[in-house]
Write an enzyme that holds these catalytic residues in place. Structure first.
Site, PDB file in Angstrom:
ATOM      1  N   LYS A 139       0.851  -1.195   0.000  1.00  9.56           N
ATOM      2  CA  LYS A 139       0.000   0.000   0.000  1.00  9.56           C
ATOM      3  C   LYS A 139       0.884   1.241   0.000  1.00  9.56           C
ATOM      4  O   LYS A 139       2.081   1.163   0.272  1.00  9.56           O
ATOM      5  CB  LYS A 139      -0.905   0.004   1.232  1.00  9.56           C
ATOM      6  N   HIS A 142       2.313   6.534   3.146  1.00  7.48           N
ATOM      7  CA  HIS A 142       1.884   7.936   3.165  1.00  7.48           C
ATOM      8  C   HIS A 142       2.600   8.749   4.245  1.00  7.48           C
ATOM      9  O   HIS A 142       3.423   8.233   4.999  1.00  7.48           O
ATOM     10  CB  HIS A 142       0.363   8.040   3.293  1.00  7.48           C
ATOM     11  N   HIS A 145       2.965   7.521   7.827  1.00 10.08           N
ATOM     12  CA  HIS A 145       4.011   6.546   8.147  1.00 10.08           C
ATOM     13  C   HIS A 145       5.349   7.246   8.393  1.00 10.08           C
ATOM     14  O   HIS A 145       6.146   6.805   9.213  1.00 10.08           O
ATOM     15  CB  HIS A 145       4.151   5.516   7.027  1.00 10.08           C
TER      16      HIS A 145
END
Length: 578
Positions: A139, A142, A145
């Site tokens: 994933k 972003h 994180h």
């Protein structure tokens, strides 16, 4: 750094009031340096309101303050005693204080400082497990994180500097329905060649495609559910493909973390706790906590009175959820590491999740759940690269390095260096961290490339520039031996202001340890940089008489040491040239 003097003043107060010295240590603090300060004083103060019952709480506090101050005697250590509002200020012997501050800091600038303040005795020592970063495989990595990574790294560094044994854990999102989708999607859209060339990008592209497909194609969704069920049932083909995705992703992430100066002791993940999940379900059943809804989902009812609080722990098909795996993970970690505290660093949208997690652990009979804490943080708005939306952390780091390299090439101040790209990367990352840490962690903030990379003002660039400038000063005066120095020669206002500020370093670390907010330490370091700039202008080392040069070099070496130490705790790698 106020330890020696704090203990001496606490002893003076204890003798006068016939109390234990330990009552007064938390109430003592170094007086901050104020703008337009006229007198070159080094002062400690004691707040009467914070003396833990050493003085009666009733009566006129100001009268008590003045009465106590009148009973205290001046001596070779305390040169003056004055009162403020419920505060007694002690002016300390300047020479003695300068000596005691600078002696432990040595003449180098390696940034390793032993902390011995009695304040730290009240902090619990032991094993601290910090879970941070925790991206989801395949994933988008972003901005949240990135925040989790640098905040968690700061907390781990801080705890370590205060004497805790720290376990740094990256708990990867490597299980769940997303892998059902990815498994089903890879057979349809995947390419082994592209997986080798650019693993994260390719897995992300496959995930995006299969998600779109699943929105209008029921067969794709059924295939995804089937693949996830195969994973949960440990079927070899599904597990083998999943293992391949996980291994290459961890390898890619380690490369990015190395650039950030971040490391982990343990790469864990939701997948590690699959077997334990069934045990958790049995325990919940045995305690009568697991209920089944009409839809067939498994829930734990945590409602109190008329406040509804229901937590779903199983899907209707019996597969586990994120929280079920988190319960299993927490129990496993306590058994394996016997932690004294466990800290989860995630964005504030997960606050309710962690409240439920800790509540479920409590009702399951795990009393250690009260040693688990969630450190929430706000959102970053507008984090984009020149090409548009950020997909992976590497995009942000590349952009920070490129922009910093451009700024350095246009600056007349830039020195020649062996590896400009490496310096640009370290300074760019410093800028990212400083912009992030300025305010309270729970606040949202707007990402601004231009403000972040400014050389002037309270930025990471200014922090690094000050450190590099001090390193340069130490190198240029290599012939001056500052091993022994006469502290009485540091009498100018700007030098004394630096010393007075350094006196607060231990208190700032203590404050940071209380609420795990990096802003206290960052603001201390930024102010130290401003005070150092004034001292650098006023107190030349080269060309000064030998003894004065020695004392000044020792002041700047000590300052450099504290600056480097504080930067490393924040997760910033200091540069020696820029």
């Amino acid at each position: 750094m106020a330890s020696f003097f704090g203990r001496a003043i606490a002893a003076k107060l204890a003798r006068t009031l016939h109390q234990s010295e330990d009552l007064f240590i938390p109430a003592l603090s170094a007086v901050p340096v104020f703008k337009k300060q006229q007198t070159a004083d080094l002062r400690l103060s004691i707040s009467i309101l914070r003396t833990n019952g050493a003085l009666p709480a009733s009566g006129d506090i100001q009268m008590q303050t003045e009465h106590l101050a009148n009973q205290l005697k001046r001596d070779s250590l305390v040169q003056d005693i004055a009162t403020g509002s419920a505060v007694i200020n002690f002016t300390i012997n300047r020479k003695l204080l300068a000596q005691k501050i600078l002696e432990p800091l040595g003449t180098g600038h390696h940034g390793k400082i032993e902390l011995h303040n009695e304040l730290f005795n009240s902090l619990k020592k032991g094993t601290t497990l910090v879970e941070y970063s925790s991206p989801n495989i395949a994933k988008k990595f972003h901005a949240g994180h990135l925040r989790s990574t640098i905040i968690g790294n700061f907390i781990a560094n801080l705890k370590e500097s205060l004497g805790n044994k720290v376990i740094r854990m990256n708990y990867l999102g490597d299980w769940g329905m997303q892998f059902g989708l990815l498994g089903a999607g890879f057979s349809q859209f995947g390419s082994k060649e592209q997986l080798k060339e650019n693993p994260l990008q390719h897995l992300f592209e496959v995930y995006v495609k299969v998600n779109k497909e699943a929105e209008h194609n029921e067969e794709t969704m059924l295939a995804a559910r089937d693949f996830y069920r195969q994973l949960e049932q440990n079927e070899s083909r599904a597990v083998s493909l999943w293992q391949q995705f996980r291994d290459i992703t961890v390898s890619e992430y380690q490369h990015v973390y190395k650039r950030l100066g971040v490391h982990f002791d343990v790469y864990s993940g939701e997948s590690f706790h699959q077997e334990r999940v069934q045990e958790v379900v049995r325990q919940l059943q045995n305690r009568g906590l697991l209920k089944t809804t009409e839809k067939g989902t498994g829930i734990v009812d945590l409602s109190v009175g008329d406040r509804s609080n229901v937590c779903t722990v199983l899907r209707s098909d019996g597969t586990s959820l994120y929280i079920t795996r988190d319960i299993a993970a927490a129990i496993d970690r306590e058994e394996k590491y016997h932690f004294d505290e466990m800290i989860y660093v995630t964005d504030k949208s997960q606050t309710h999740h962690f409240q439920q997690l800790f509540q479920i652990l409590q009702v399951m009979g795990h009393s250690w759940a009260d040693r688990c804490h969630h450190v929430p943080f706000g959102l970053v708005k507008g984090m984009k690269t020149r090409t548009g939306e950020v997909v992976f952390l590497e995009d942000i780091l590349d952009e920070a390095r490129a922009r910093m390299l451009t700024n350095m090439s246009h600056s007349k101040m830039t020195k020649e260096m062996d590896d400009p790209e490496d310096t640009a990367q370290k300074v760019g990352i410093s800028a990212l961290i400083v912009q992030d840490f300025k305010g309270p962690l729970q606040g949202d903030y707007k990402f601004d490339w231009d403000k972040m990379l400014q050389a002037q003002g309270d930025t990471g660039v200014f922090l690094q520039y000050t450190h590099a400038r001090l390193c340069s000063l130490i190198r240029m005066n290599d012939d001056i031996d500052a091993a022994t120095f006469d502290a009485s020669l540091l009498s100018e206002q700007s030098g004394v202001s630096v010393l007075q500020h350094l006196l607060r370093y231990d208190e700032v670390l203590y404050q940071s340890a209380q609420d795990l907010q990096p802003k206290h330490l960052l603001n201390f370091l930024l102010k130290l940089c401003h005070l150092t700039a004034s001292a650098h202008r006023d107190l030349p080392v080269k060309g000064s008489p030998q003894q004065i040069a020695q004392a000044r070099k020792r002041l700047f070496s000590g300052t450099c040491s504290v600056l480097a130490n504080g930067m490393r705790i924040l997760g910033i790698i200091p540069v020696d040239k820029m």
